[in-house]
Write a protein that holds these residues in place. Structure first.
Motif, PDB file in Angstrom:
ATOM      1  N   GLU A  63       0.832  -1.213   0.000  1.00  0.00           N
ATOM      2  CA  GLU A  63       0.000   0.000   0.000  1.00  0.00           C
ATOM      3  C   GLU A  63       0.866   1.262   0.000  1.00  0.00           C
ATOM      4  OE1 GLU A  63      -3.035  -0.427  -0.719  1.00  0.00           O
ATOM      5  OE2 GLU A  63      -3.033  -2.588  -0.375  1.00  0.00           O
ATOM      6  N   LEU A  64       2.005   1.228   0.692  1.00  0.00           N
ATOM      7  CA  LEU A  64       2.912   2.386   0.677  1.00  0.00           C
ATOM      8  C   LEU A  64       3.410   2.658  -0.737  1.00  0.00           C
ATOM      9  CD1 LEU A  64       5.071   1.810   3.900  1.00  0.00           C
ATOM     10  CD2 LEU A  64       3.463   3.687   3.506  1.00  0.00           C
ATOM     11  N   ARG A  65       3.623   1.586  -1.486  1.00  0.00           N
ATOM     12  CA  ARG A  65       4.074   1.769  -2.862  1.00  0.00           C
ATOM     13  C   ARG A  65       2.983   2.446  -3.694  1.00  0.00           C
ATOM     14  NH1 ARG A  65       8.717   2.735  -5.654  1.00  0.00           N
ATOM     15  NH2 ARG A  65       8.526   1.927  -7.767  1.00  0.00           N
ATOM     16  N   HIS A  66       1.717   2.155  -3.365  1.00  0.00           N
ATOM     17  CA  HIS A  66       0.631   2.872  -4.043  1.00  0.00           C
ATOM     18  C   HIS A  66       0.657   4.362  -3.672  1.00  0.00           C
ATOM     19  CE1 HIS A  66      -1.047  -0.499  -6.090  1.00  0.00           C
ATOM     20  NE2 HIS A  66      -1.610  -1.083  -5.060  1.00  0.00           N
ATOM     21  N   CYS A  67       1.087   4.685  -2.439  1.00  0.00           N
ATOM     22  CA  CYS A  67       1.256   6.107  -2.072  1.00  0.00           C
ATOM     23  C   CYS A  67       2.309   6.742  -2.972  1.00  0.00           C
ATOM     24  CB  CYS A  67       1.700   6.256  -0.613  1.00  0.00           C
ATOM     25  SG  CYS A  67       0.444   5.824   0.589  1.00  0.00           S
ATOM     26  N   TYR A  68       3.413   6.018  -3.162  1.00  0.00           N
ATOM     27  CA  TYR A  68       4.467   6.507  -4.065  1.00  0.00           C
ATOM     28  C   TYR A  68       3.897   6.728  -5.467  1.00  0.00           C
ATOM     29  CZ  TYR A  68       8.270   6.093  -7.437  1.00  0.00           C
ATOM     30  OH  TYR A  68       9.103   6.300  -8.506  1.00  0.00           O
ATOM     31  N   GLN A  69       3.139   5.750  -5.955  1.00  0.00           N
ATOM     32  CA  GLN A  69       2.554   5.872  -7.298  1.00  0.00           C
ATOM     33  C   GLN A  69       1.610   7.073  -7.372  1.00  0.00           C
ATOM     34  OE1 GLN A  69       0.738   2.018  -7.533  1.00  0.00           O
ATOM     35  NE2 GLN A  69       2.595   0.975  -8.220  1.00  0.00           N
ATOM     36  N   GLY A  70       0.887   7.310  -6.264  1.00  0.00           N
ATOM     37  CA  GLY A  70      -0.003   8.461  -6.207  1.00  0.00           C
ATOM     38  C   GLY A  70       0.775   9.767  -6.322  1.00  0.00           C
ATOM     39  N   GLU A  71       1.925   9.818  -5.655  1.00  0.00           N
ATOM     40  CA  GLU A  71       2.772  11.015  -5.760  1.00  0.00           C
ATOM     41  C   GLU A  71       3.251  11.191  -7.200  1.00  0.00           C
ATOM     42  OE1 GLU A  71       5.811  10.302  -2.814  1.00  0.00           O
ATOM     43  OE2 GLU A  71       4.728  11.455  -1.287  1.00  0.00           O
ATOM     44  N   GLN A  72       3.628  10.089  -7.822  1.00  0.00           N
ATOM     45  CA  GLN A  72       4.105  10.154  -9.205  1.00  0.00           C
ATOM     46  C   GLN A  72       2.981  10.605 -10.145  1.00  0.00           C
ATOM     47  OE1 GLN A  72       7.498   9.540 -10.070  1.00  0.00           O
ATOM     48  NE2 GLN A  72       7.480   9.728  -7.844  1.00  0.00           N
ATOM     49  N   ALA A  73       1.765  10.138  -9.865  1.00  0.00           N
ATOM     50  CA  ALA A  73       0.626  10.501 -10.720  1.00  0.00           C
ATOM     51  C   ALA A  73       0.272  11.979 -10.556  1.00  0.00           C
ATOM     52  CB  ALA A  73      -0.578   9.621 -10.388  1.00  0.00           C
TER      53      ALA A  73
END
Ligand SMILES: [Zn+2]
Length: 168
Positions: A84-94
């Protein structure tokens, strides 16, 4: 739902902050965790779509921006948190919550849940993080097994988002 989570959720512990930074999250101090049943969309059509895409009726985790919803009891498996933390990273990238959700939904529609590049990426980080953690390791295996039998080979660590994409 996200605003309430940001208001009422708990922030990350020191250990969790360090993990989030290692995964690449730029602002882990913004993240809030909410434990309990995952809030799923009420719309029947969307709920059916989620089921059809193989996401499962009762996911253990859902990340929307900096809000992480976990339905796993009080002891959070490391693999689940890292995913889920990696999805936070992806959210930042998006760049925005909408951007993240649109990309995630369109990848799942195009590739299916297991092969969506964002999911492959999150799973790879979870897998890499739990190689030395037996309990979380079992969680990753169980969760994948439950979703699709015979798909365990997809868990091969593949850390780079780009290389995950170029496999397609
Ligand atoms: Zn995921």
């Amino acid at each position: 739902m996200v605003q309430e989570a940001i208001r009422d959720g708990r922030s990350l512990s020191e250990d969790e902050l360090a993990t989030a930074r290692r995964i690449g999250v730029a602002h882990p101090e913004e993240i809030r965790i909410v434990l309990g049943p995952i809030p799923l969309p009420k719309a029947i059509s969307l709920a059916k779509w989620i089921e059809r895409m193989g996401i499962g009726e009762q996911p253990e985790g859902l990340t929307l921006g900096y809000a992480i919803f976990l339905d796993c009891g009080l002891n959070i498996p490391k693999g689940l948190l890292v995913h889920e933390l990696r999805h936070c990273y992806q959210g930042e990238q998006a760049g925005s919550l909408n951007g993240f959700v649109c990309q995630w939904l369109s990848e799942i529609a195009k590739f299916g849940y297991l092969d969506a590049p964002m999911e492959v990426d999150a799973r790879a980080w979870a897998w890499a993080s739990v190689l030395t953690d037996e309990k979380s390791n079992i969680w990753v295996l169980k969760s994948l097994e439950a979703r699709k039998k015979g798909e365990v080979q997809k868990m091969t660590p593949n850390i780079q988002y780009q290389s995950a994409r170029s496999q397609k």
